[in-house]
Design a protein around this motif. Structure first.
Motif, short mmCIF file in Angstrom:
data_model
loop_
_atom_site.label_atom_id
_atom_site.label_comp_id
_atom_site.label_asym_id
_atom_site.label_seq_id
_atom_site.Cartn_x
_atom_site.Cartn_y
_atom_site.Cartn_z
N TYR A 162 23.17 32.35 44.44
CA TYR A 162 24.31 32.48 45.35
C TYR A 162 24.62 31.14 46.01
O TYR A 162 25.76 30.70 46.06
CB TYR A 162 24.05 33.55 46.42
CG TYR A 162 25.11 33.57 47.47
CD1 TYR A 162 26.38 34.07 47.19
CD2 TYR A 162 24.88 33.04 48.74
CE1 TYR A 162 27.39 34.06 48.15
CE2 TYR A 162 25.87 33.02 49.71
CZ TYR A 162 27.12 33.53 49.40
OH TYR A 162 28.12 33.50 50.35
N ASN A 197 32.25 37.31 45.82
CA ASN A 197 31.49 37.58 44.60
C ASN A 197 30.10 36.98 44.70
O ASN A 197 29.92 35.90 45.23
CB ASN A 197 32.21 37.00 43.38
CG ASN A 197 33.45 37.80 43.04
OD1 ASN A 197 33.36 38.82 42.40
ND2 ASN A 197 34.60 37.33 43.49
N CYS A 239 29.36 38.34 37.95
CA CYS A 239 29.39 38.48 39.41
C CYS A 239 29.64 39.93 39.82
O CYS A 239 30.32 40.68 39.12
CB CYS A 239 30.53 37.64 39.98
SG CYS A 239 30.37 35.88 39.68
N LEU A 240 29.09 40.25 40.97
CA LEU A 240 29.34 41.53 41.62
C LEU A 240 30.22 41.25 42.83
O LEU A 240 29.87 40.42 43.67
CB LEU A 240 28.01 42.15 42.07
CG LEU A 240 28.06 43.34 43.03
CD1 LEU A 240 28.68 44.56 42.35
CD2 LEU A 240 26.68 43.67 43.55
N ASN A 241 31.36 41.93 42.89
CA ASN A 241 32.24 41.78 44.05
C ASN A 241 31.71 42.69 45.16
O ASN A 241 31.63 43.91 44.98
CB ASN A 241 33.68 42.13 43.70
CG ASN A 241 34.62 41.84 44.84
OD1 ASN A 241 34.60 42.51 45.86
ND2 ASN A 241 35.44 40.82 44.68
N SER A 297 32.53 41.21 37.23
CA SER A 297 33.42 40.27 36.52
C SER A 297 32.61 39.16 35.89
O SER A 297 31.51 38.83 36.35
CB SER A 297 34.42 39.65 37.50
OG SER A 297 35.23 40.64 38.09
N TRP A 318 32.50 35.26 35.31
CA TRP A 318 33.05 34.01 35.81
C TRP A 318 32.97 32.98 34.70
O TRP A 318 31.90 32.67 34.19
CB TRP A 318 32.28 33.52 37.04
CG TRP A 318 32.73 32.18 37.52
CD1 TRP A 318 33.92 31.89 38.11
CD2 TRP A 318 32.00 30.96 37.48
NE1 TRP A 318 33.98 30.55 38.43
CE2 TRP A 318 32.80 29.95 38.05
CE3 TRP A 318 30.74 30.61 37.02
CZ2 TRP A 318 32.39 28.64 38.17
CZ3 TRP A 318 30.32 29.30 37.13
CH2 TRP A 318 31.16 28.33 37.70
N THR A 329 41.10 34.03 41.48
CA THR A 329 40.53 35.08 40.65
C THR A 329 40.86 34.85 39.18
O THR A 329 40.37 35.57 38.33
CB THR A 329 41.06 36.46 41.09
OG1 THR A 329 42.48 36.43 41.08
CG2 THR A 329 40.54 36.83 42.45
N LEU A 387 37.96 34.69 36.89
CA LEU A 387 37.17 35.92 36.70
C LEU A 387 37.85 36.84 35.70
O LEU A 387 39.06 37.03 35.75
CB LEU A 387 37.03 36.68 38.01
CG LEU A 387 36.21 36.03 39.12
CD1 LEU A 387 36.27 36.88 40.38
CD2 LEU A 387 34.78 35.81 38.70
N LYS A 414 37.62 40.73 34.46
CA LYS A 414 37.03 42.02 34.82
C LYS A 414 36.23 42.56 33.65
O LYS A 414 36.69 42.57 32.52
CB LYS A 414 38.11 43.03 35.23
CG LYS A 414 37.52 44.35 35.64
CD LYS A 414 38.54 45.39 35.98
CE LYS A 414 37.84 46.71 36.24
NZ LYS A 414 38.75 47.82 36.31
#
Length: 176
Positions: free
Chosen positions: A78, A89, A102-104, A111, A113, A127, A130, A132
């Protein structure tokens, strides 16, 4: 479901709760249960197929966990990516080729990245970087399918091979 070899480091609930508190967020329960069980880990060879023209599929190489070695530690990852990925994210795993899943934390979306967007424009933090993948962590895990690279070659036959004569000589000399 795909097999995931758990991390050698036991999940530390206190450290994880401190991480959530520092971020001011609560992770989805399904993701917390995954961490409690595996604390990151390495999945078997896999493929996640996308309905996208740009990136058609990817393979997860390792999930991040709590208090793991720095390269696979959730908090360290992170810190590494927080100014590079769109806000909201959290990087949860790495895929072949250097991209990050990534986790939103606002809506639970998963998503991919695409780190190549930084090479195109260093100011990209939208975004647009990213893609989905899934509506939830549980759905993401269900999209991971076992992958055997030999399956992709079933319909192919080698018709002709050319080997540089000098290279062939080197190969033959190495055997002697």
């Amino acid at each position: 479901m795909i097999e995931i070899k758990p991390s050698n480091v036991e999940f530390n609930e206190g450290e994880f709760n401190n991480f959530q508190k520092d971020l001011g967020v609560n992770f989805p329960n399904e993701y917390i249960k995954f961490l409690e069980k595996n604390n990151g880990g390495n999945p078997e060879l896999n493929i996640v197929e996308l309905l996208n023209d740009e990136i058609k599929s990817f393979s997860v190489t390792e999930f991040f966990g709590v208090n793991n070695v720095k390269i696979n530690d959730l908090k360290s990852q992170y810190e590494t990516y927080k100014k590079r990925i769109p806000s909201g994210n959290i990087p949860i795993c790495r895929v072949e080729g250097g991209n990050i899943v990534c986790l939103n934390i606002d809506n639970g979306l998963i998503s991919l990245w695409d780190h190549d967007t930084e090479l195109i424009n260093e100011d990209v933090l939208s975004t647009n970087s990213l893609l989905k993948v899934a509506g939830s962590f549980e759905e993401f895990l269900s999209l991971m399918k076992p992958y055997d690279p030999e399956d992709d070659l079933d319909d192919y036959k080698v018709e002709d091979v050319w080997i540089d004569p000098d290279f062939l000589k080197e190969l033959k000399n190495d055997k002697d």
